[in-house]
Design a protein around this motif. Structure first.
Motif, PDB file in Angstrom:
ATOM      1  N   ASP A  55       0.755  -1.526   0.263  1.00 18.81           N
ATOM      2  CA  ASP A  55      -0.218  -0.254   0.397  1.00 18.81           C
ATOM      3  C   ASP A  55       0.934   0.767   0.580  1.00 18.81           C
ATOM      4  O   ASP A  55       0.902   2.522  -0.475  1.00 18.81           O
ATOM      5  N   THR A  56       2.539   1.529   0.666  1.00 14.31           N
ATOM      6  CA  THR A  56       2.951   2.842   0.357  1.00 14.31           C
ATOM      7  C   THR A  56       4.297   2.259   0.081  1.00 14.31           C
ATOM      8  O   THR A  56       4.915   3.405   0.439  1.00 14.31           O
ATOM      9  N   SER A  85       1.991   7.582   3.445  1.00 15.42           N
ATOM     10  CA  SER A  85       0.832   6.910   2.916  1.00 15.42           C
ATOM     11  C   SER A  85       0.204   6.202   1.827  1.00 15.42           C
ATOM     12  O   SER A  85       0.905   7.467   0.715  1.00 15.42           O
ATOM     13  N   THR A  86      -0.680   6.146   1.283  1.00 14.49           N
ATOM     14  CA  THR A  86      -0.839   5.453   0.294  1.00 14.49           C
ATOM     15  C   THR A  86      -1.614   6.555  -0.369  1.00 14.49           C
ATOM     16  O   THR A  86      -1.184   6.377  -2.056  1.00 14.49           O
ATOM     17  N   GLU A  87      -2.206   7.389  -0.022  1.00 13.79           N
ATOM     18  CA  GLU A  87      -2.423   8.836  -0.946  1.00 13.79           C
ATOM     19  C   GLU A  87      -1.642   9.870  -1.609  1.00 13.79           C
ATOM     20  O   GLU A  87      -1.167   9.806  -2.422  1.00 13.79           O
ATOM     21  N   LEU A  88      -0.472   9.824  -0.830  1.00  7.98           N
ATOM     22  CA  LEU A  88       0.835  10.714  -1.260  1.00  7.98           C
ATOM     23  C   LEU A  88       1.511   9.471  -2.011  1.00  7.98           C
ATOM     24  O   LEU A  88       1.507  10.154  -3.199  1.00  7.98           O
ATOM     25  N   ARG A  89       1.788   8.318  -1.847  1.00  5.65           N
ATOM     26  CA  ARG A  89       2.332   7.668  -3.314  1.00  5.65           C
ATOM     27  C   ARG A  89       1.642   8.140  -4.350  1.00  5.65           C
ATOM     28  O   ARG A  89       2.348   7.743  -5.604  1.00  5.65           O
ATOM     29  N   ASN A  90       0.043   7.374  -4.282  1.00  4.47           N
ATOM     30  CA  ASN A  90      -0.640   7.993  -5.941  1.00  4.47           C
ATOM     31  C   ASN A  90      -0.738   9.193  -6.386  1.00  4.47           C
ATOM     32  O   ASN A  90      -0.453   9.168  -7.338  1.00  4.47           O
ATOM     33  N   MET A  91      -0.198   9.713  -5.450  1.00  4.35           N
ATOM     34  CA  MET A  91       0.059  11.298  -6.105  1.00  4.35           C
ATOM     35  C   MET A  91       1.046  11.981  -6.665  1.00  4.35           C
ATOM     36  O   MET A  91       1.540  11.920  -7.379  1.00  4.35           O
ATOM     37  N   TYR A 144       5.713   4.880   1.258  1.00  7.21           N
ATOM     38  CA  TYR A 144       5.307   6.501   1.308  1.00  7.21           C
ATOM     39  C   TYR A 144       4.965   6.661   2.745  1.00  7.21           C
ATOM     40  O   TYR A 144       4.496   5.008   3.005  1.00  7.21           O
TER      41      TYR A 144
END
Length: 262
Positions: A116-117, A232-238, A230
Motif C-alpha cells: 500500500d505504501t 501514506s497510500t494517498e501520497l504514493r498515488n499522488m 511513502y
C-alpha cells in the motif's frame, strides 16, 4: 520480518539482528520471535543462522545453517513447523531472481507497487555499478543528467558525502517560472551497491519518504532499483500520478549518455 518457523497459513512476527557480513560469501544473523509491535518475545527461543553463498557452473549454491541454544529449543521449533517454513521461504528465491531478471529485460524505467505504501522503480543502465554510483556522487555530473524532462535545469546540487549528512537538490524550468526541490539525510551508504536516504519536498513539514537505492551488475549493465516507502497510500498515488517515472526515464537515458561519453 516473518519468522521462518511460521506455517504457510499463519503469520509469525519476528526480528533479525545482523552479526557479520562477508560480501558475496556469508551472512550471520540472530533470529527471534516478536509481538505484533516488533518487541522481542523473550519467552520464545532465539537462534543463530548462517547463510553461505557459493558460485557453481550453473548458478549459485545457497546453504543455511541454524544453531539453537538447546535440544529442547530445537524440538520446540521443529514441532511449530520450522522446517516447513524454511522450505517454503527457500522455494521463493528463484521467483524473486526471475522477477529481477524481468526488470532487467524490460530496459525502460518501470515502477511496481509492492504494497500500500511502497513502490519499486527499476531500470537497467548501461554501465558498471561503480560508474553508476560515481554518477550519483559528483555534483557536476548529477547536474548534467538528473534533470528530468527537457526544459529543466538543476541549479542546486548539495550531495551528502557521509552517513548523517544532509543533501538538497533543486530544479527550475528554463524560463524560471517554476521551481521545486527535495532534501533529506543519508542513512546508509555501502559503495558502490547500496544507499538509503530520507526525502521530502523543500519547504514542507510533512513526513519524509525512505528511499533505498541498490545497484546490481547484470548482463548488459547495472540493474538500478529504488524502493520508495511513502508515509501514506494517498501520497504514493499522488506522486505516481505526476508522471514520476517519465521524468526518471529521461534522466536515466541522459545518464547513459553521460557514461558513454566518459
Amino acid at each position: 520480518m516473518p519468522s521462518p518457523t511460521a506455517h504457510a497459513e499463519t503469520s509469525s512476527p519476528g526480528w533479525w539482528r545482523y552479526l557479520a557480513i562477508t560480501p558475496h560469501q556469508q551472512i550471520d544473523v540472530e533470529d527471534g520471535f516478536a509481538d505484533e509491535h516488533g518487541t522481542p518475545n523473550t519467552d520464545m527461543p532465539s537462534m543463530r543462522m548462517s547463510f553461505f553463498f557459493e558460485s557453481t557452473a550453473t548458478g549459485s549454491r545457497f546453504r543455511s545453517v541454524t544453531r539453537l541454544h538447546s535440544l529442547d529449543a530445537m524440538e520446540q521449533l521443529v514441532a511449530m513447523g520450522m522446517m516447513e517454513g524454511m522450505r517454503s521461504a527457500m522455494s521463493q528465491i528463484d521467483d524473486v531472481l526471475a522477477d529481477l531478471t524481468t526488470f532487467a529485460a524490460e530496459r525502460g524505467t518501470h515502477a511496481q507497487l509492492l504494497n500500500d505504501t511502497t513502490v519499486r522503480v527499476s531500470r537497467v543502465v548501461r554501465g558498471t555499478p561503480a560508474q553508476v554510483w560515481r554518477a550519483h556522487q559528483e555534483p557536476a555530473c548529477i547536474q548534467r543528467w538528473l534533470t528530468g524532462p527537457d526544459g529543466w535545469t538543476m541549479p542546486v546540487c548539495e550531495v551528502a558525502k557521509a552517513v548523517g549528512d544532509r543533501y538538497r537538490y533543486e530544479w527550475a524550468s528554463a524560463d524560471g517560472a517554476q521551481r521545486f526541490g527535495f532534501e533529506g539525510a543519508l542513512l546508509e551508504s555501502h559503495a558502490p551497491h547500496r544507499a538509503v536516504t530520507t526525502e521530502q519536498m523543500v519547504g514542507t513539514d510533512g513526513p519524509a519518504t525512505r528511499n533505498e537505492l541498490t545497484l546490481v551488475p547484470v548482463q548488459g549493465g547495472t540493474l538500478l532499483c529504488i524502493v520508495i516507502t511513502y508515509p501514506s497510500t494517498e501520497l504514493r498515488n499522488m506522486i505516481l500520478g505526476t508522471g514520476m517515472t517519465v521524468g526518471m526515464e529521461a534522466s536515466y537515458a541522459r545518464l547513459e549518455q553521460e557514461l558513454a561519453a566518459a
